[in-house]
Design an enzyme around this catalytic site. Structure first.
Site, PDB file in Angstrom:
ATOM      1  N   HIS A 190       0.797  -1.231   0.000  1.00  0.00           N
ATOM      2  CA  HIS A 190       0.000   0.000   0.000  1.00  0.00           C
ATOM      3  C   HIS A 190       0.832   1.285   0.000  1.00  0.00           C
ATOM      4  O   HIS A 190       0.357   2.331   0.461  1.00  0.00           O
ATOM      5  CB  HIS A 190      -0.994  -0.028   1.164  1.00  0.00           C
ATOM      6  CG  HIS A 190      -2.021  -1.127   1.022  1.00  0.00           C
ATOM      7  ND1 HIS A 190      -2.724  -1.645   2.067  1.00  0.00           N
ATOM      8  CD2 HIS A 190      -2.427  -1.804  -0.083  1.00  0.00           C
ATOM      9  CE1 HIS A 190      -3.539  -2.604   1.625  1.00  0.00           C
ATOM     10  NE2 HIS A 190      -3.365  -2.718   0.324  1.00  0.00           N
ATOM     11  N   VAL A 222      11.240 -23.119  -5.260  1.00  0.00           N
ATOM     12  CA  VAL A 222      12.228 -23.903  -4.525  1.00  0.00           C
ATOM     13  C   VAL A 222      11.478 -24.740  -3.491  1.00  0.00           C
ATOM     14  O   VAL A 222      10.749 -24.203  -2.655  1.00  0.00           O
ATOM     15  CB  VAL A 222      13.259 -22.983  -3.846  1.00  0.00           C
ATOM     16  CG1 VAL A 222      14.203 -23.801  -2.975  1.00  0.00           C
ATOM     17  CG2 VAL A 222      14.046 -22.198  -4.896  1.00  0.00           C
ATOM     18  N   HIS A 263       2.159  -6.851   7.999  1.00  0.00           N
ATOM     19  CA  HIS A 263       3.580  -6.616   8.288  1.00  0.00           C
ATOM     20  C   HIS A 263       4.211  -7.819   8.977  1.00  0.00           C
ATOM     21  O   HIS A 263       4.925  -7.678   9.978  1.00  0.00           O
ATOM     22  CB  HIS A 263       3.730  -5.365   9.168  1.00  0.00           C
ATOM     23  CG  HIS A 263       3.266  -4.114   8.502  1.00  0.00           C
ATOM     24  ND1 HIS A 263       3.000  -2.957   9.188  1.00  0.00           N
ATOM     25  CD2 HIS A 263       3.026  -3.839   7.202  1.00  0.00           C
ATOM     26  CE1 HIS A 263       2.602  -2.016   8.337  1.00  0.00           C
ATOM     27  NE2 HIS A 263       2.605  -2.526   7.124  1.00  0.00           N
TER      28      HIS A 263
HETATM   29  C1  LIG Z   1      -1.451  -5.975   1.059  1.00  0.00           C
HETATM   30  C2  LIG Z   1      -0.153  -5.479   1.631  1.00  0.00           C
HETATM   31  C3  LIG Z   1       0.006  -4.123   1.904  1.00  0.00           C
HETATM   32  C4  LIG Z   1       1.199  -3.642   2.451  1.00  0.00           C
HETATM   33  N1  LIG Z   1       1.373  -2.302   2.613  1.00  0.00           N
HETATM   34  C5  LIG Z   1       2.583  -1.833   2.955  1.00  0.00           C
HETATM   35  C6  LIG Z   1       2.852  -0.419   2.944  1.00  0.00           C
HETATM   36  O1  LIG Z   1       1.988   0.394   2.613  1.00  0.00           O
HETATM   37  N2  LIG Z   1       4.100  -0.003   3.286  1.00  0.00           N
HETATM   38  C7  LIG Z   1       5.071  -0.876   3.680  1.00  0.00           C
HETATM   39  O2  LIG Z   1       6.144  -0.416   4.034  1.00  0.00           O
HETATM   40  N3  LIG Z   1       4.840  -2.202   3.703  1.00  0.00           N
HETATM   41  C8  LIG Z   1       3.640  -2.700   3.319  1.00  0.00           C
HETATM   42  N4  LIG Z   1       3.439  -4.046   3.273  1.00  0.00           N
HETATM   43  C9  LIG Z   1       4.507  -4.953   3.750  1.00  0.00           C
HETATM   44  C10 LIG Z   1       5.661  -5.156   2.780  1.00  0.00           C
HETATM   45  O3  LIG Z   1       5.225  -5.123   1.444  1.00  0.00           O
HETATM   46  C11 LIG Z   1       6.328  -6.506   3.066  1.00  0.00           C
HETATM   47  O4  LIG Z   1       6.682  -6.561   4.429  1.00  0.00           O
HETATM   48  C12 LIG Z   1       7.587  -6.731   2.234  1.00  0.00           C
HETATM   49  O5  LIG Z   1       7.294  -6.643   0.870  1.00  0.00           O
HETATM   50  C13 LIG Z   1       8.182  -8.107   2.546  1.00  0.00           C
HETATM   51  O6  LIG Z   1       9.327  -8.308   1.750  1.00  0.00           O
HETATM   52  P1  LIG Z   1      10.052  -9.724   1.720  1.00  0.00           P
HETATM   53  O7  LIG Z   1      11.237  -9.569   0.855  1.00  0.00           O
HETATM   54  O8  LIG Z   1      10.235 -10.210   3.107  1.00  0.00           O
HETATM   55  O9  LIG Z   1       8.989 -10.729   1.074  1.00  0.00           O
HETATM   56  P2  LIG Z   1       8.183 -10.618  -0.304  1.00  0.00           P
HETATM   57  O10 LIG Z   1       8.293  -9.265  -0.880  1.00  0.00           O
HETATM   58  O11 LIG Z   1       6.829 -11.138  -0.032  1.00  0.00           O
HETATM   59  O12 LIG Z   1       8.976 -11.590  -1.284  1.00  0.00           O
HETATM   60  C14 LIG Z   1       9.025 -12.977  -1.198  1.00  0.00           C
HETATM   61  C15 LIG Z   1       9.118 -13.529  -2.620  1.00  0.00           C
HETATM   62  O13 LIG Z   1       9.518 -14.895  -2.596  1.00  0.00           O
HETATM   63  C16 LIG Z   1       8.737 -15.635  -3.509  1.00  0.00           C
HETATM   64  N5  LIG Z   1       8.734 -17.016  -3.014  1.00  0.00           N
HETATM   65  C17 LIG Z   1       8.185 -17.483  -1.875  1.00  0.00           C
HETATM   66  N6  LIG Z   1       8.432 -18.786  -1.712  1.00  0.00           N
HETATM   67  C18 LIG Z   1       9.185 -19.161  -2.773  1.00  0.00           C
HETATM   68  C19 LIG Z   1       9.779 -20.388  -3.157  1.00  0.00           C
HETATM   69  N7  LIG Z   1       9.669 -21.492  -2.394  1.00  0.00           N
HETATM   70  N8  LIG Z   1      10.466 -20.448  -4.337  1.00  0.00           N
HETATM   71  C20 LIG Z   1      10.595 -19.329  -5.107  1.00  0.00           C
HETATM   72  N9  LIG Z   1      10.067 -18.130  -4.766  1.00  0.00           N
HETATM   73  C21 LIG Z   1       9.377 -18.047  -3.619  1.00  0.00           C
HETATM   74  C22 LIG Z   1       7.390 -14.963  -3.445  1.00  0.00           C
HETATM   75  O14 LIG Z   1       6.582 -15.280  -4.541  1.00  0.00           O
HETATM   76  C23 LIG Z   1       7.783 -13.490  -3.358  1.00  0.00           C
HETATM   77  O15 LIG Z   1       7.960 -12.924  -4.629  1.00  0.00           O
HETATM   78  C24 LIG Z   1       2.253  -4.558   2.743  1.00  0.00           C
HETATM   79  C25 LIG Z   1       2.101  -5.908   2.465  1.00  0.00           C
HETATM   80  C26 LIG Z   1       0.916  -6.375   1.901  1.00  0.00           C
HETATM   81  C27 LIG Z   1       0.791  -7.849   1.605  1.00  0.00           C
END
Ligand SMILES: Cc1cc2nc3c(=O)[nH]c(=O)nc-3n(C[C@H](O)[C@H](O)[C@H](O)COP(=O)(O)OP(=O)(O)OC[C@H]3O[C@@H](n4cnc5c(N)ncnc54)[C@H](O)[C@@H]3O)c2cc1C
Ligand SMILES: *[C@@H]1O[C@H](CO)[C@@H](O)[C@H](O)[C@H]1NC(C)=O
Length: 589
Positions: free
Chosen positions: A132, A263, A521
């Site tokens: 968002h 994976v 989050h």
């Molecule tokens: C609806 C929503 C609204 C949000 N709003 C905000 C906001 O306004 N501001 C803010 O700061 N944060 C917001 N957040 C939180 C923020 O987006 C997340 O905390 C952040 O993107 C997490 O990053 P990450 O790298 O941990 O995981 P992710 O960005 O979720 O990345 C994980 C990736 O790994 C891939 N994956 C998973 N398992 C496997 C596997 N086994 N093999 C291959 N690929 C795989 C997934 O498909 C994904 O692409 C929001 C989240 C959501 C869901």
């Protein structure tokens, strides 16, 4: 419009988007897929092209001699991810893992389903492709706890500032020319802009009048107050990690991206070195190997799931699933998330037809606040995201029923209140909740979704605090603006709270239990300090790191995407430094 027809419209739009997806409108941007082959070897394998994984893959491949495979379960971000105004249509879709919480019989009971939708992105950019947009970094105090967990001062707010700046390209002359300009980057990959619609100003004034500070820049590490926020929107386009960190480097020959590939397992040799990964693509499985490291960036649900499937996790749980133990670690335990409570205030009458917003702007006029019961403590207790809906029952229904799956009765009451009125919708979060959730395996089949317990409000202190924060927040009804136009807090007709006198502590506690959701989050499921060391290496094994929201030792008093980014920038540096050491006196292949 009622909830049922609003949901029907949302379904219809999503259906249309599925049809549109067949046109591959964004495929021209993403012509980057590498078809993996069995036994391929890379220097690094990064699992997950989300917020963190995209950054790590980008930084590691700055050196043309380093070969990286970035494996992603999802695929190209469809065009609706790019247009900010389309945000309500992104969850519960093909680009969402569509996980839900386990029914704990306590929280989320007055919800459409009795459990929560826990969206996370399954697409290049991961959750940053569906989030968002709020760009909020958190408070220096939050990062003190990271220093403690890592036993390493390099994780302090002051030491992380260069990494925040590194990712950022702030487009806002007012801030850049002000004293806080020094905290911002102008050369990074991610364009950040500010929400500047004027309709928020009267609210900022109202909060100021009741004792809050109003600031232009909340991202300086030590600021409490209310502000029109910075957002992950640049040139009218969502600044996901895919858009900002992957697109500009897709020509790099040393980076292979492979989409729609999952994976299923990390492969260990008998000395507990992570040698590579087993992936599945189109029903076929392959083994791919990493000379140096496997970096897991699969997000706060899927990183712990993958570790556990691979034998890294709590012994008793893994044994109960019939999985052989590689390392006994508290993976999946102590999950953190920001509980959201939805509040609404009824404001001035207006029969203006809602002004159509530019779909390239932040979807609804917004301001945010970071506040504490006792502001002298210097760091926030709670944070609020505030949205202004002017004679716009349709937006209210979308927010209430789609973004937050609140009970239909509540959503209809909200939409009705918004007929011919301005409504301020507030999402109030406890900044550093005490309650903890957990992620467990459902089975040893990688295709099964994990079992996710949010743990929300499992510690009664959170419930008590939440009620106290609401009491403080609604003091804004004493301001001249609110009094002059008869602004008031909406008290929904909540069946479970019948008989409780409004505005009492018990009433607010009941309200919290009924009007709660997640702010998405999820974090800390493979935390630094118990599962990872201060360099994000998984304890008890070799050549394996976790770099994403799961690695955070604790959440931050903010929307967490900026914190995940800073963690990934720092991790990439740690990996590069170590790799330089390895290479001294060795032949680089
Ligand atoms: C609806 C929503 C609204 C949000 N709003 C905000 C906001 O306004 N501001 C803010 O700061 N944060 C917001 N957040 C939180 C923020 O987006 C997340 O905390 C952040 O993107 C997490 O990053 P990450 O790298 O941990 O995981 P992710 O960005 O979720 O990345 C994980 C990736 O790994 C891939 N994956 C998973 N398992 C496997 C596997 N086994 N093999 C291959 N690929 C795989 C997934 O498909 C994904 O692409 C929001 C989240 C959501 C869901
Ligand atoms: C709730 O949290 C407080 C403060 O951390 C702690 O003292 C208490 O033991 C917790 N209660 C439960 C039931 O876990």
């Amino acid at each position: 419009m009622d909830v049922a027809s609003s949901l029907a419209v949302v379904q219809a739009v999503k259906g249309a988007l599925v049809v549109l997806a067949a046109l591959g409108l964004t495929a021209y941007k993403w012509s980057t897929d590498t078809v993996v082959t069995d036994d391929a070897v890379y220097d690094y394998i990064v699992v997950g092209a989300g917020t963190a994984g995209s950054i790590v893959a980008n930084r590691l491949t700055e050196n043309p001699d380093v070969h990286v495979l970035l494996v992603e379960s999802g695929g190209d971000p469809p065009f609706e991810t790019e247009v900010p105004g389309m945000f309500p249509f992104l969850t519960k879709s093909a680009i969402d893992w569509n996980y839900v919480s386990e029914d704990d019989g306590y929280s989320a009971q007055y919800h459409r389903n009795g459990y929560l939708d826990l969206p996370s992105g399954k697409v290049y950019g991961g959750s940053s492709s569906i989030h968002h947009f709020y760009y909020v970094r958190g408070h220096a105090n939050d990062y003190k706890a990271w220093v403690d967990a890592a036993a390493d001062d390099s994780w302090s707010w002051e030491n992380l500032i260069p990494y925040f700046k590194k990712s950022e390209c702030l487009v806002d002359q007012d801030i850049l020319n002000s004293p806080t300009g020094q905290y911002h980057g102008t050369n990074g990959y991610t364009v950040i802009t500010r929400e500047l619609r004027e309709i928020s100003l009267k609210y900022l004034e109202a909060f100021q009048e009741v004792g809050n500070k109003v600031v232009d820049d909340i991202n300086t590490g030590y600021t409490l107050g209310f502000t029109r926020p910075m957002v992950f929107i640049g040139n009218g386009i969502r600044q996901s990690s895919a858009e900002s960190f992957l697109l500009p480097i897709k020509h790099r020959l040393n980076l292979h991206l492979t989409k729609e590939t999952t994976v299923d397992k990390i492969l260990f040799d008998n000395k507990k070195n992570a040698m590579g990964v087993q992936v599945s693509r189109n029903g076929k499985t392959f083994n791919i190997y990493a000379r140096k490291e496997v970096i897991v960036s699969a997000g706060a649900f899927n990183s712990p799931k993958l570790l556990m499937l691979s034998g890294v996790g709590p012994k008793a749980h893994l044994e109960s699933m019939g999985i052989e133990i590689v390392a006994d670690l508290p993976v999946g335990e102590s999950m953190e998330d920001h509980l959201a409570v939805v509040l609404a205030h009824k404001l001035e009458k207006t029969d203006e037809t809602p002004k159509p917003e530019n779909p390239s702007d932040f979807p609804i006029p917004t301001f945010i606040g970071l506040d504490a019961l006792d502001t002298d403590q210097g760091y926030p207790d709670y944070l609020t995201l505030n949205l202004i809906c002017r004679n716009n029952p349709t937006n209210l229904l979308l927010l209430c029923a789609t973004v937050f799956g609140l009970h239909n009765d509540v959503c209809e009451q909200l939409a009705k209140a918004g007929q011919g009125r301005e409504i301020l919708v507030t999402v109030l979060n406890v900044a550093r909740p005490i309650s903890r959730g957990k992620v467990l395996l459902r089975s040893k089949d990688p295709k099964d979704p994990p079992r996710i317990y949010t743990g929300f409000l499992s510690n009664s202190t959170d419930l008590e605090n939440n009620a106290a924060y609401i009491e403080k927040f609604i003091k804004v009804t004493d301001s001249s603006y609110f009094r002059n136009i008869g602004g008031e807090t909406l008290h929904f007709d909540l069946p479970n709270c019948k008989g409780l006198e409004k505005n009492t502590r018990d009433y607010w506690k009941c309200y919290v239990l009924n009007m709660m959701d997640t702010t998405f989050h999820y974090s800390s499921t493979c935390r630094m300090g118990s599962v990872l060391d201060g360099e994000l290496k998984v304890l008890g094994v070799n050549k394996l790191r976790v770099v994403d929201a799961s690695s955070m030792p604790n959440t931050v008093s903010a929307n967490i995407n900026a914190a995940v980014m800073v963690l990934a920038e720092k991790a990439a540096d740690l990996i590069k430094k170590e790799s330089d050491q390895y290479n001294v006196g060795h032949c680089v292949t």
